[in-house]
Motif scaffolding. Structure first.
Motif, PDB file in Angstrom:
ATOM      1  N   CYS A  79      -2.792   1.974  -7.501  1.00  0.00           N
ATOM      2  CA  CYS A  79      -3.183   2.685  -6.294  1.00  0.00           C
ATOM      3  C   CYS A  79      -2.653   4.215  -6.243  1.00  0.00           C
ATOM      4  CB  CYS A  79      -2.842   1.904  -4.962  1.00  0.00           C
ATOM      5  SG  CYS A  79      -4.501   1.815  -4.077  1.00  0.00           S
ATOM      6  N   PHE A  80      -3.077   4.950  -7.066  1.00  0.00           N
ATOM      7  CA  PHE A  80      -2.244   6.283  -7.265  1.00  0.00           C
ATOM      8  C   PHE A  80      -3.003   7.529  -6.161  1.00  0.00           C
ATOM      9  CE2 PHE A  80      -1.091   4.073 -10.846  1.00  0.00           C
ATOM     10  CZ  PHE A  80       0.207   4.627 -11.039  1.00  0.00           C
ATOM     11  N   GLY A  81      -4.341   6.974  -5.607  1.00  0.00           N
ATOM     12  CA  GLY A  81      -5.021   7.917  -4.716  1.00  0.00           C
ATOM     13  C   GLY A  81      -4.369   8.128  -3.489  1.00  0.00           C
ATOM     14  N   MET A  82      -4.933   8.922  -2.446  1.00  0.00           N
ATOM     15  CA  MET A  82      -4.191   8.907  -1.449  1.00  0.00           C
ATOM     16  C   MET A  82      -5.365   8.926  -0.163  1.00  0.00           C
ATOM     17  SD  MET A  82      -3.579  11.407   1.523  1.00  0.00           S
ATOM     18  CE  MET A  82      -3.999  12.893   1.142  1.00  0.00           C
ATOM     19  N   LEU A  83      -6.524   9.365  -0.372  1.00  0.00           N
ATOM     20  CA  LEU A  83      -7.524   9.011   0.544  1.00  0.00           C
ATOM     21  C   LEU A  83      -8.561   8.280   0.083  1.00  0.00           C
ATOM     22  CD1 LEU A  83      -8.343  12.735   1.738  1.00  0.00           C
ATOM     23  CD2 LEU A  83      -6.935  11.069   2.997  1.00  0.00           C
ATOM     24  N   TRP A  84      -8.942   8.240  -1.147  1.00  0.00           N
ATOM     25  CA  TRP A  84      -9.923   7.295  -1.571  1.00  0.00           C
ATOM     26  C   TRP A  84      -9.238   6.138  -2.460  1.00  0.00           C
ATOM     27  CZ3 TRP A  84     -12.610  12.302  -3.573  1.00  0.00           C
ATOM     28  CH2 TRP A  84     -13.306  12.792  -2.404  1.00  0.00           C
ATOM     29  N   VAL A  85      -9.020   4.893  -1.914  1.00  0.00           N
ATOM     30  CA  VAL A  85      -8.426   3.744  -2.280  1.00  0.00           C
ATOM     31  C   VAL A  85      -9.327   2.588  -2.763  1.00  0.00           C
ATOM     32  CG1 VAL A  85      -6.223   4.349  -1.480  1.00  0.00           C
ATOM     33  CG2 VAL A  85      -7.540   2.972  -0.210  1.00  0.00           C
ATOM     34  N   HIS A  97      -0.477  12.144  -9.886  1.00  0.00           N
ATOM     35  CA  HIS A  97       0.423  10.917  -9.841  1.00  0.00           C
ATOM     36  C   HIS A  97       0.591  10.081 -10.738  1.00  0.00           C
ATOM     37  CE1 HIS A  97       1.570   8.036  -6.248  1.00  0.00           C
ATOM     38  NE2 HIS A  97       2.479   7.979  -7.046  1.00  0.00           N
ATOM     39  N   LYS A  98      -0.276   9.715 -11.354  1.00  0.00           N
ATOM     40  CA  LYS A  98      -0.532   8.673 -12.121  1.00  0.00           C
ATOM     41  C   LYS A  98       0.185   9.007 -13.533  1.00  0.00           C
ATOM     42  CE  LYS A  98      -3.250   5.011 -14.791  1.00  0.00           C
ATOM     43  NZ  LYS A  98      -3.623   4.012 -14.278  1.00  0.00           N
ATOM     44  N   TYR A  99      -0.100  10.274 -14.174  1.00  0.00           N
ATOM     45  CA  TYR A  99      -0.028  10.680 -15.641  1.00  0.00           C
ATOM     46  C   TYR A  99       1.400  11.503 -15.510  1.00  0.00           C
ATOM     47  CZ  TYR A  99      -4.019   8.130 -16.879  1.00  0.00           C
ATOM     48  OH  TYR A  99      -4.900   7.226 -17.023  1.00  0.00           O
ATOM     49  N   ILE A 100       1.682  12.295 -14.344  1.00  0.00           N
ATOM     50  CA  ILE A 100       2.652  13.352 -14.532  1.00  0.00           C
ATOM     51  C   ILE A 100       3.954  12.714 -13.591  1.00  0.00           C
ATOM     52  CG2 ILE A 100       3.557  15.669 -14.057  1.00  0.00           C
ATOM     53  CD1 ILE A 100       1.148  15.533 -16.032  1.00  0.00           C
ATOM     54  N   MET A 101       3.562  12.574 -12.543  1.00  0.00           N
ATOM     55  CA  MET A 101       4.665  11.698 -11.715  1.00  0.00           C
ATOM     56  C   MET A 101       5.387  10.567 -12.233  1.00  0.00           C
ATOM     57  SD  MET A 101       3.330  12.581  -7.848  1.00  0.00           S
ATOM     58  CE  MET A 101       2.940  14.296  -7.280  1.00  0.00           C
ATOM     59  N   HIS A 102       4.439   9.673 -12.616  1.00  0.00           N
ATOM     60  CA  HIS A 102       4.709   8.241 -13.141  1.00  0.00           C
ATOM     61  C   HIS A 102       4.957   8.497 -14.678  1.00  0.00           C
ATOM     62  CE1 HIS A 102       4.943   5.515  -9.742  1.00  0.00           C
ATOM     63  NE2 HIS A 102       4.200   6.557  -9.235  1.00  0.00           N
ATOM     64  N   ALA A 108      -1.850   4.312  15.008  1.00  0.00           N
ATOM     65  CA  ALA A 108      -3.043   4.350  14.268  1.00  0.00           C
ATOM     66  C   ALA A 108      -3.378   2.970  13.858  1.00  0.00           C
ATOM     67  CB  ALA A 108      -3.164   5.299  13.434  1.00  0.00           C
ATOM     68  N   ASN A 109      -4.406   2.334  14.102  1.00  0.00           N
ATOM     69  CA  ASN A 109      -4.451   0.956  13.743  1.00  0.00           C
ATOM     70  C   ASN A 109      -6.123   0.690  13.528  1.00  0.00           C
ATOM     71  OD1 ASN A 109      -3.386  -1.489  13.134  1.00  0.00           O
ATOM     72  ND2 ASN A 109      -3.383  -2.411  15.391  1.00  0.00           N
ATOM     73  N   ASN A 110      -6.705   1.547  12.973  1.00  0.00           N
ATOM     74  CA  ASN A 110      -8.103   1.302  12.746  1.00  0.00           C
ATOM     75  C   ASN A 110      -8.328   0.911  11.182  1.00  0.00           C
ATOM     76  OD1 ASN A 110      -8.548   3.752  11.166  1.00  0.00           O
ATOM     77  ND2 ASN A 110      -8.283   4.885  12.688  1.00  0.00           N
ATOM     78  N   ARG A 111      -9.431   0.529  11.104  1.00  0.00           N
ATOM     79  CA  ARG A 111      -9.659  -0.307   9.489  1.00  0.00           C
ATOM     80  C   ARG A 111      -9.284   0.934   8.401  1.00  0.00           C
ATOM     81  NH1 ARG A 111     -15.049  -3.241   7.588  1.00  0.00           N
ATOM     82  NH2 ARG A 111     -14.159  -4.245   5.941  1.00  0.00           N
ATOM     83  N   PHE A 112      -9.777   2.036   8.473  1.00  0.00           N
ATOM     84  CA  PHE A 112      -9.271   2.984   7.525  1.00  0.00           C
ATOM     85  C   PHE A 112      -7.576   3.096   7.491  1.00  0.00           C
ATOM     86  CE2 PHE A 112      -8.479   7.273   5.785  1.00  0.00           C
ATOM     87  CZ  PHE A 112      -9.171   7.474   4.753  1.00  0.00           C
ATOM     88  N   ALA A 113      -7.122   3.351   8.395  1.00  0.00           N
ATOM     89  CA  ALA A 113      -5.524   3.558   8.451  1.00  0.00           C
ATOM     90  C   ALA A 113      -4.957   2.348   7.817  1.00  0.00           C
ATOM     91  CB  ALA A 113      -5.099   3.785   9.905  1.00  0.00           C
ATOM     92  N   LYS A 114      -5.373   1.355   8.314  1.00  0.00           N
ATOM     93  CA  LYS A 114      -4.719  -0.207   7.669  1.00  0.00           C
ATOM     94  C   LYS A 114      -5.001  -0.386   6.021  1.00  0.00           C
ATOM     95  CE  LYS A 114      -4.956  -2.998  11.888  1.00  0.00           C
ATOM     96  NZ  LYS A 114      -5.804  -4.496  12.325  1.00  0.00           N
ATOM     97  N   GLY A 115      -6.156  -0.055   5.700  1.00  0.00           N
ATOM     98  CA  GLY A 115      -6.544   0.143   4.314  1.00  0.00           C
ATOM     99  C   GLY A 115      -5.461   1.200   3.466  1.00  0.00           C
ATOM    100  N   ILE A 116      -5.343   2.202   3.911  1.00  0.00           N
ATOM    101  CA  ILE A 116      -4.556   3.368   3.540  1.00  0.00           C
ATOM    102  C   ILE A 116      -3.178   2.751   3.276  1.00  0.00           C
ATOM    103  CG2 ILE A 116      -3.544   5.805   3.617  1.00  0.00           C
ATOM    104  CD1 ILE A 116      -6.453   5.529   2.734  1.00  0.00           C
ATOM    105  N   ARG A 117      -2.757   2.172   4.451  1.00  0.00           N
ATOM    106  CA  ARG A 117      -1.331   1.780   4.495  1.00  0.00           C
ATOM    107  C   ARG A 117      -0.929   0.747   3.411  1.00  0.00           C
ATOM    108  NH1 ARG A 117      -0.312   2.092  10.808  1.00  0.00           N
ATOM    109  NH2 ARG A 117       0.803   3.964  10.750  1.00  0.00           N
ATOM    110  N   ARG A 118      -1.902  -0.336   3.448  1.00  0.00           N
ATOM    111  CA  ARG A 118      -1.879  -1.390   2.504  1.00  0.00           C
ATOM    112  C   ARG A 118      -1.827  -0.839   0.982  1.00  0.00           C
ATOM    113  NH1 ARG A 118      -6.328  -3.859   5.296  1.00  0.00           N
ATOM    114  NH2 ARG A 118      -5.687  -5.010   6.886  1.00  0.00           N
ATOM    115  N   ALA A 119      -2.691  -0.028   0.609  1.00  0.00           N
ATOM    116  CA  ALA A 119      -2.986   0.442  -0.742  1.00  0.00           C
ATOM    117  C   ALA A 119      -1.570   1.096  -1.014  1.00  0.00           C
ATOM    118  CB  ALA A 119      -4.031   1.392  -0.714  1.00  0.00           C
TER     119      ALA A 119
END
Length: 149
Positions: free
Chosen positions: A136-142, A25-30, A110-121
């Motif tokens: 924030c180029f990751g998907m699960l680990w932000v 995502h960071k080096y190829i897509m962007h 989905a409104n739990n802490r993990f879901a909100k964090g992933i959406r914010r990132a």
């Protein structure tokens, strides 16, 4: 073949794919293939298919290649690697395309802490419309900062 080794290779592949997704995502897509990814940041079409979806097809073909390696060349690790890539692809599609971008209208509440964090990132990633200055180029680990209230 030990089942524990098989499970370790499967899980290791899944974890490796998050790093691979970040790097791609960071080096190829962007980077050199921004022409395929930019329609994900700038909608320049009226249909749900994006040129960006070609990256999903690429990784599906890599996964299929490992299945074929296992099936026809009898390479034992082909199956757990192929399944690890497939599992990551399903997870990526579910989290990124369905949950975050709502390409299919499910998981809206989905409104739990993990879901909100992933959406914010991901929202912070998309605030940058060009290929430069992204974050924030990751998907699960932000970064942890996106999980703070």
């Amino acid at each position: 073949m030990s089942i524990l080794l098989w499970i370790a290779v499967f899980l290791g592949t899944f974890i490796f794919m998050e790093g691979m997704a970040w790097f791609t995502h960071k080096y190829i897509m962007h980077g050199v293939l921004w022409s395929l990814h930019k329609d994900h940041h700038h909608k320049d079409h009226s249909h749900w298919w994006e040129r960006n979806d070609l990256f999903f097809i690429f990784y599906a073909l890599v996964s299929i290649g490992f299945f074929l390696l296992w099936r026809y060349e009898d390479v034992w690790f082909g199956l757990p690697v192929g399944l690890g890539i497939l599992a990551y692809g399903i997870t990526y599609f579910t989290v990124h395309d369905i949950f975050i971008h709502q390409r299919f209208k499910i998981f809206r509440n989905a409104n739990n802490r993990f879901a909100k964090g992933i959406r914010r990132a991901h929202k912070m990633h998309h605030k940058h419309l060009g290929k430069e200055d992204g974050e924030c180029f990751g998907m699960l680990w932000v970064p942890f900062k996106y999980f703070k209230k």
